[in-house]
Design a protein around this motif. Structure first.
Motif, PDB file in Angstrom:
ATOM      1  N   MET A   1       0.852  -1.174   0.000  1.00 29.96           N
ATOM      2  CA  MET A   1       0.000   0.000   0.000  1.00 29.96           C
ATOM      3  C   MET A   1       0.895   1.233   0.000  1.00 29.96           C
ATOM      4  N   ILE A   2       0.451   2.231  -0.722  1.00 29.46           N
ATOM      5  CA  ILE A   2       1.160   3.504  -0.808  1.00 29.46           C
ATOM      6  C   ILE A   2       0.177   4.601  -0.412  1.00 29.46           C
ATOM      7  N   ILE A   3       0.641   5.575   0.364  1.00 26.19           N
ATOM      8  CA  ILE A   3      -0.188   6.736   0.689  1.00 26.19           C
ATOM      9  C   ILE A   3       0.425   7.944   0.002  1.00 26.19           C
ATOM     10  N   THR A   4      -0.410   8.648  -0.763  1.00 26.12           N
ATOM     11  CA  THR A   4       0.043   9.827  -1.498  1.00 26.12           C
ATOM     12  C   THR A   4      -0.889  11.006  -1.240  1.00 26.12           C
ATOM     13  N   ARG A   5      -0.475  12.147  -1.705  1.00 24.08           N
ATOM     14  CA  ARG A   5      -1.339  13.326  -1.750  1.00 24.08           C
ATOM     15  C   ARG A   5      -2.084  13.269  -3.075  1.00 24.08           C
ATOM     16  N   PRO A   6      -3.342  13.642  -3.082  1.00 21.38           N
ATOM     17  CA  PRO A   6      -4.101  13.578  -4.328  1.00 21.38           C
ATOM     18  C   PRO A   6      -3.766  14.723  -5.272  1.00 21.38           C
ATOM     19  N   VAL A   7      -4.159  14.525  -6.506  1.00 30.95           N
ATOM     20  CA  VAL A   7      -4.169  15.589  -7.500  1.00 30.95           C
ATOM     21  C   VAL A   7      -5.638  15.836  -7.834  1.00 30.95           C
ATOM     22  N   LEU A   8      -5.907  16.941  -8.464  1.00 32.20           N
ATOM     23  CA  LEU A   8      -7.294  17.324  -8.721  1.00 32.20           C
ATOM     24  C   LEU A   8      -8.054  16.273  -9.527  1.00 32.20           C
ATOM     25  N   SER A   9      -7.370  15.573 -10.414  1.00 34.60           N
ATOM     26  CA  SER A   9      -8.050  14.552 -11.219  1.00 34.60           C
ATOM     27  C   SER A   9      -8.490  13.343 -10.387  1.00 34.60           C
ATOM     28  N   ASP A  10      -8.030  13.224  -9.136  1.00 36.89           N
ATOM     29  CA  ASP A  10      -8.460  12.139  -8.249  1.00 36.89           C
ATOM     30  C   ASP A  10      -9.833  12.397  -7.622  1.00 36.89           C
ATOM     31  N   ILE A  11     -10.305  13.624  -7.674  1.00 36.25           N
ATOM     32  CA  ILE A  11     -11.533  13.992  -6.961  1.00 36.25           C
ATOM     33  C   ILE A  11     -12.727  13.166  -7.406  1.00 36.25           C
ATOM     34  N   GLU A  12     -12.891  12.902  -8.681  1.00 37.76           N
ATOM     35  CA  GLU A  12     -14.052  12.119  -9.140  1.00 37.76           C
ATOM     36  C   GLU A  12     -14.064  10.727  -8.525  1.00 37.76           C
ATOM     37  N   THR A  13     -12.921  10.055  -8.500  1.00 38.13           N
ATOM     38  CA  THR A  13     -12.850   8.723  -7.908  1.00 38.13           C
ATOM     39  C   THR A  13     -13.086   8.797  -6.399  1.00 38.13           C
ATOM     40  N   MET A  14     -12.559   9.819  -5.760  1.00 40.56           N
ATOM     41  CA  MET A  14     -12.783  10.004  -4.326  1.00 40.56           C
ATOM     42  C   MET A  14     -14.280  10.142  -4.048  1.00 40.56           C
ATOM     43  N   ARG A  15     -14.968  10.918  -4.874  1.00 40.64           N
ATOM     44  CA  ARG A  15     -16.404  11.120  -4.689  1.00 40.64           C
ATOM     45  C   ARG A  15     -17.186   9.817  -4.913  1.00 40.64           C
ATOM     46  N   GLU A  16     -16.723   8.986  -5.843  1.00 40.60           N
ATOM     47  CA  GLU A  16     -17.382   7.689  -6.073  1.00 40.60           C
ATOM     48  C   GLU A  16     -17.247   6.784  -4.839  1.00 40.60           C
ATOM     49  N   ILE A  17     -16.058   6.767  -4.245  1.00 44.40           N
ATOM     50  CA  ILE A  17     -15.822   5.921  -3.071  1.00 44.40           C
ATOM     51  C   ILE A  17     -16.670   6.380  -1.890  1.00 44.40           C
ATOM     52  N   VAL A  18     -16.800   7.672  -1.691  1.00 44.16           N
ATOM     53  CA  VAL A  18     -17.489   8.202  -0.509  1.00 44.16           C
ATOM     54  C   VAL A  18     -19.007   8.306  -0.705  1.00 44.16           C
ATOM     55  N   ARG A  19     -19.475   8.276  -1.946  1.00 44.17           N
ATOM     56  CA  ARG A  19     -20.901   8.491  -2.225  1.00 44.17           C
ATOM     57  C   ARG A  19     -21.855   7.635  -1.374  1.00 44.17           C
ATOM     58  N   PRO A  20     -21.647   6.309  -1.246  1.00 42.88           N
ATOM     59  CA  PRO A  20     -22.584   5.519  -0.431  1.00 42.88           C
ATOM     60  C   PRO A  20     -22.678   5.992   1.029  1.00 42.88           C
ATOM     61  N   GLU A  21     -21.555   6.397   1.605  1.00 44.72           N
ATOM     62  CA  GLU A  21     -21.566   6.860   2.997  1.00 44.72           C
ATOM     63  C   GLU A  21     -22.196   8.251   3.111  1.00 44.72           C
ATOM     64  N   VAL A  22     -22.049   9.069   2.085  1.00 44.55           N
ATOM     65  CA  VAL A  22     -22.721  10.374   2.063  1.00 44.55           C
ATOM     66  C   VAL A  22     -24.232  10.154   1.998  1.00 44.55           C
ATOM     67  N   GLU A  23     -24.664   9.240   1.122  1.00 44.24           N
ATOM     68  CA  GLU A  23     -26.092   8.952   0.977  1.00 44.24           C
ATOM     69  C   GLU A  23     -26.696   8.404   2.267  1.00 44.24           C
ATOM     70  N   ARG A  24     -25.913   7.658   3.040  1.00 41.46           N
ATOM     71  CA  ARG A  24     -26.387   7.113   4.325  1.00 41.46           C
ATOM     72  C   ARG A  24     -26.320   8.155   5.444  1.00 41.46           C
TER      73      ARG A  24
END
Length: 176
Positions: A1-24
């Motif tokens: 596993m690698i931990i990095t700082r995001p770039v702006l193009s990562d935001i869409e994927t980040m939003r996809e991952i968090v969407r179910p928890e936002v909806e709940r």
């Protein structure tokens, strides 16, 4: 596993991952613009796709110190943010791990990375509001009364939550 700082193009994927928890109603929704504005506070955990698809599945992922470019097919596992409230207090926010990556040590690695940065910045304490008490207690966070949460947190974030003012999250803090 690698931990990095995001770039702006990562935001869409980040939003996809968090969407179910936002909806709940578990995590507050952040707009694309807010996420872009806060991009420097986030960190993302990644792993090689082939490792995640291998048989047998890994029991726990190992954190490695190498660039994202070292992964041929990186998969975003999860992310969180470290938000500074004052010169002494920071908060871990928006901690999310994709369902396929849960129980592999991703959340603990992200939390530890936030603690490392907080310590480097000179922060004295890290706060979290969570439903996952056991995860944070395992990392030596202790429960505190919500009365001890800074007012700026309540009026900037909590008021936006659909559960406000009947919050069921647990406030925990850790000295670093």
């Amino acid at each position: 596993m690698i931990i990095t700082r995001p770039v702006l193009s990562d935001i869409e994927t980040m939003r996809e991952i968090v969407r179910p928890e936002v909806e709940r109603g578990i995590i507050l929704e952040r707009s694309i613009d807010v996420m872009a504005n806060m991009i420097r506070s986030y960190r993302i955990a990644w792993e090689e796709k082939s490792l995640l698809e291998s048989t047998p599945k890994p029991k726990k992922l190992t954190l490695e110190n190498k660039p994202l470019s070292a992964l041929k097919n990186p998969v975003m596992l999860g992310f969180c943010a470290l938000h500074l409230h004052s010169i002494t207090l920071a908060e871990i926010r928006s901690l999310i791990v994709a369902p396929f990556a849960q129980r592999l040590g991703v959340a603990s690695a992200l939390i530890t990375d936030c603690q490392r940065e907080g310590k480097m910045l000179g922060v004295k304490e890290i706060l979290v509001l969570t439903y996952k008490r056991a995860l944070f207690e395992k990392l030596n966070f202790i429960e505190i009364s919500k009365d001890k949460i800074p007012n700026q947190k309540i009026w900037a974030d909590c008021i936006l939550c659909k559960h406000f003012p009947l919050c069921e999250e647990i406030a925990l803090i850790k000295e670093i």
